[in-house]
Write an enzyme that holds these catalytic residues in place. Structure first.
Site, mmCIF file in Angstrom:
data_model
loop_
_atom_site.group_PDB
_atom_site.id
_atom_site.type_symbol
_atom_site.label_atom_id
_atom_site.label_comp_id
_atom_site.label_asym_id
_atom_site.label_seq_id
_atom_site.Cartn_x
_atom_site.Cartn_y
_atom_site.Cartn_z
ATOM 1 N N ASN A 153 -7.024 10.443 -1.224
ATOM 2 C CA ASN A 153 -7.236 10.353 -0.163
ATOM 3 C C ASN A 153 -7.116 11.323 0.920
ATOM 4 O OD1 ASN A 153 -8.048 9.180 2.584
ATOM 5 N ND2 ASN A 153 -7.074 7.537 2.377
ATOM 6 N N LYS A 159 -7.564 11.926 3.944
ATOM 7 C CA LYS A 159 -7.427 11.344 5.448
ATOM 8 C C LYS A 159 -8.042 12.547 6.215
ATOM 9 C CE LYS A 159 -4.197 7.943 4.104
ATOM 10 N NZ LYS A 159 -2.795 7.295 4.417
ATOM 11 N N HIS A 192 -9.918 0.815 4.355
ATOM 12 C CA HIS A 192 -8.571 1.246 4.449
ATOM 13 C C HIS A 192 -7.907 0.811 5.384
ATOM 14 C CE1 HIS A 192 -5.476 4.175 4.652
ATOM 15 N NE2 HIS A 192 -5.544 4.087 3.448
ATOM 16 N N GLU A 243 -5.912 1.934 7.661
ATOM 17 C CA GLU A 243 -6.046 2.650 8.744
ATOM 18 C C GLU A 243 -7.401 2.309 9.463
ATOM 19 O OE1 GLU A 243 -5.262 6.455 7.114
ATOM 20 O OE2 GLU A 243 -3.091 5.673 6.653
ATOM 21 N N GLU A 287 -3.310 -2.011 -1.359
ATOM 22 C CA GLU A 287 -2.325 -0.861 -0.479
ATOM 23 C C GLU A 287 -1.447 -1.751 0.448
ATOM 24 O OE1 GLU A 287 -3.947 3.324 -0.587
ATOM 25 O OE2 GLU A 287 -4.854 2.375 0.948
ATOM 26 N N GLY A 337 2.166 6.070 3.720
ATOM 27 C CA GLY A 337 2.702 6.942 4.340
ATOM 28 C C GLY A 337 4.154 6.953 5.081
ATOM 29 N N SER A 368 2.402 5.515 -0.793
ATOM 30 C CA SER A 368 3.444 6.289 -1.192
ATOM 31 C C SER A 368 3.800 6.604 -2.545
ATOM 32 C CB SER A 368 4.829 5.850 -0.696
ATOM 33 O OG SER A 368 4.912 5.671 0.946
HETATM 34 P P1 PGA Z 1 0.104 7.530 1.153
HETATM 35 O O1 PGA Z 1 -1.173 6.970 1.611
HETATM 36 O O2 PGA Z 1 0.027 8.039 -0.509
HETATM 37 O O3 PGA Z 1 0.093 8.567 2.059
HETATM 38 O O4 PGA Z 1 1.248 6.442 1.427
HETATM 39 C C1 PGA Z 1 -1.831 6.196 0.729
HETATM 40 C C2 PGA Z 1 -3.342 5.653 1.194
HETATM 41 O O5 PGA Z 1 -3.342 5.709 2.710
HETATM 42 O O6 PGA Z 1 -4.339 5.450 0.600
#
Ligand code: PGA
Length: 254
Positions: free
Chosen positions: A9, A11, A95, A97, A167, A173, A213
């Site tokens: 992803n 983003k 997601h 976010e 998640e 993140g 992460s």
């Molecule tokens: P990350 O994000 O690996 O940077 O923690 C995962 C995601 O949001 O899909």
């Protein structure tokens, strides 16, 4: 048998040249990770050049969002048919976010999921609890609510064409990865929810990804868990070595 899926992803990162270069690099080195399904999810404006760059390779392309209506006066939105038209096969939905920054609800995610499935896209439906929800002991309740809300009215046939991603919001993140045991517990709960709603055979066929992460250094232990069928990778998917390093952990798990 569930094939391991490693999804990147990206983003809101990279530019056109960087997106195409990264997708090409993943495709060129995909031979290093046989039997692992690879997916890259670039920003929407780069879906077309990325899809063209990986056409005919083992790398699939996914969008990070879509709108549930097929067409019409929905300024700024993109439909499932439009995504399919440019070579997209998957779409990440719900997601954290989008839930927490853009205000998407389970009902929104459900409409999108059903529209994606009706058109023939594979939805990757994300669920996950906030840190305060985990600390209050509400993780299982939150996951159950998001599962039923986001996947309402998804048929037995459709769920077998879907992917679920767990998640935990506190792990996205932040560098704070869930322990393999914490992740496996929620994945096993999701598998039970699938079995309750559908049946054991169907529950056993749906891929459940972990995200939050994931790095080459922790992927082995996560992917070794019986109910973790792949990873949804954010930050580490922007570097080809890291992304393929995570995918390599999937070979051993397969
Ligand atoms: P990350 O994000 O690996 O940077 O923690 C995962 C995601 O949001 O899909």
């Amino acid at each position: 048998m569930r094939r391991t899926l490693i999804a990147g992803n990206w983003k809101m990162n990279l530019d056109r040249a960087g997106s195409v270069a990264l997708a090409r690099a993943v495709a060129e080195r995909s031979g290093e990770v046989p039997d692992v399904d690879l997916l890259v999810c670039p920003p929407s404006v780069y879906l077309l050049p990325v899809a063209e760059a990986v056409a005919g390779t083992r790398v699939a392309v996914g969008a990070q969002n879509m709108y549930h209506e097929p067409s019409g006066a929905y300024t700024g939105e993109t439909s499932a048919a439009m995504l399919l038209d440019v070579g997209v096969a998957f779409v990440i939905l719900g997601h954290s976010e989008r839930r927490h920054i853009l205000g998407e609800t389970d009902a929104d995610v459900n409409q999108k999921t059903r529209a994606a499935l009706a058109e023939g896209l594979v939805p990757i439906v994300c669920v996950g609890e906030l840190l305060e929800e985990r600390e209050a002991g509400h993780t299982a309740d939150v996951i159950r609510r998001q599962f039923h809300g986001s996947l309402a009215d998804v048929s037995a046939d459709e769920i077998q064409r879907s992917v679920i991603a767990y998640e935990p919001v506190w792990a996205i993140g932040t560098g704070k990865v869930a322990t393999p045991e914490q992740a496996e517990q929620v994945h096993a709960d999701l598998r039970s929810l699938l079995a309750e709603r559908y049946n054991d055979r169907i529950a056993g066929s749906v891929r459940i990804l972990y995200g939050g992460s994931v790095k080459p250094g922790n992927a082995d232990a996560l992917l070794a868990q019986p109910n973790i069928d792949g990873a949804l990778v954010g930050g580490a998917s922007l570097k080809v070595d890291d992304f393929l390093g995570i995918a390599a952990a999937g070979i051993h798990a397969a």
